[in-house]
Design an enzyme around this catalytic site. Sequence first.
Site, PDB file in Angstrom:
ATOM      1  CB  CYS A  85      -0.942  -0.027   1.187  1.00 42.17           C
ATOM      2  SG  CYS A  85      -1.877  -1.571   1.252  1.00 42.17           S
ATOM      3  CE  LYS A 334     -15.297   3.313   6.570  1.00 43.81           C
ATOM      4  NZ  LYS A 334     -16.127   3.163   5.366  1.00 43.81           N
ATOM      5  CG  HIS A 338      -6.125   1.864   0.365  1.00 48.54           C
ATOM      6  ND1 HIS A 338      -4.945   2.475  -0.037  1.00 48.54           N
ATOM      7  CD2 HIS A 338      -5.744   0.815   1.154  1.00 48.54           C
ATOM      8  CE1 HIS A 338      -3.923   1.822   0.481  1.00 48.54           C
ATOM      9  NE2 HIS A 338      -4.373   0.808   1.197  1.00 48.54           N
TER      10      HIS A 338
END
Lengths: 391, 137
Positions: A85, A334, A338
């Site tokens: 990520c 959120k 993402h």
Amino acid sequence: MRRVVVLGGGHSKFCYNSPKTSVEMLSEVAIDAIRESNLSVKDIQAVNVGNVLGDFSEGQGMVQSFFANDIGCFNVPATRFEGACASGSLALRDAFIWIASGYYDIVLVGGVERATAMGTALATRTFAMFGDSRYEFPSGFTFPAAFGLLAHLYAYRYGIPLERLKEQMAAVSVQSHEYAMKNPNAQIQKKLTKEEVLNSFMVTTPIQLHDACPFSDGAAAVVLASEEVARKLTDQPVYICGIGQTSSGKLSSQYRYLPRLRARELAAEQAYRMAGLTPKDIDVCELHDCFSIAAIIAAEGLGLFEFGTAGEAWERGETRLEGRIPINISGGLKAKGHPIGATGVSQAYELTRQLRGQLAEQGRQVDGARYGLMDTLGGDGVLVSIIFSNQ
Amino acid sequence: MEYKILFKDYNKALKQNRLLGLKCADCGKVTCPPMMVCQECAGTNLQIQELSGKGKVVSFTTSYLNSEGRENELPITIVLVELEEGPWIMGNLDDVDPKRVNMNLIGTRVSLGHRVFPGDKYSAGNAARPVFSYAEI
Ligand SMILES: [Zn+2]
């Protein structure tokens, strides 16, 4: 070392089920970034791309070269960065180093992911590849599970009743949804209440569906240039003034330090030291809220709150636009979404706009922001902190 | 330099309920699961030690979602266990109705067993994982 400026940026709307390929999503935002920088593709000397799962989601490895070719950056060196990520953040940090060192003057940084093409089951499997495959995956390790473990440990370590912690975690998600509604690029444009969070599907105790970010498709790009080049192109330079990057191993190997993540604290320390700043100097922060508890742990690890207190800070509104330290005014992972390869670049795009004062129209401008901090966590062990400044 | 304990050897031992760790002659700490070096001091002066398999739960989560191909294992309770010898390892917890798992689990004494994850197309073979149950006192 030369100073490095973030010039223009491009950002797709983050979404489910993008009808565009990764190359297409990335190409569109890259051209936007190059045009906004008052440059042409011929000025780009190198391309850095964050992309994680193209191999699984589209059967497309090496997206960076196909992308560079598609936008007419023919034959330039194109490099893919993979740190789960935090991949986009790695691409950004390396571009900074290349320019600061004097090797390049202008580098295009992009990030892209099309995770929803995999469906939830395969996406969960592939995301779990960023935990330890031999010693932890066999136990059913997933990233929601990792943060479930950290959430219970957090409640125990700081003596917070789990029901209280759950309310604090809900406050994180509720705030993110509120700001995402003001961000046209956000994936989820929907008000969320504490009750909805606490009544949502239990993913892995105590993490519920609305404690978790969605799977996402999307892309973001920024152009970095040396200060000398940038001077001719913009009168609103945003500088990268501090960088930090660290690594860590499997969750169990971080044992006594948990639920704190030592690697994050070290990465942030590097960035603060380089910038000559302390957490108190930060005016706006985009941090890695892949789960609500992750946001709480991150805010403390970055030095923005005392350990064990960040959840209360969210509840008290200290993280709001008008609060002491505005956090994730983009909607965060959120609710903004993402798309993992793009996330770090998206954070940089967002902070650049905050520091240029360009978000007033969207009703989410942090007044007078001078210093912005971004924090990205990749898997069990890639941490990046980058500090931006408009002076 | 060669590993003192390869994954394949750790895996083979765990399938016999034997947990292998590495004791550091420099700092005295134990590393498990095994690494190339001591996880505390990065020393390489390591001796293979068979660990007790006893410890206490330091955290837990009960998952209702799992990776592709592993849905049949749900719900599954994942624990981090602090072993008597010091290191933490990840495993599962047996003997417990997932609905009755709560914060009181933290600190509970457990002992080691194992179950084999048969592997999937990405995992390069099977892997035993620790499965803990309440320790007999
Ligand atoms: Zn040692």
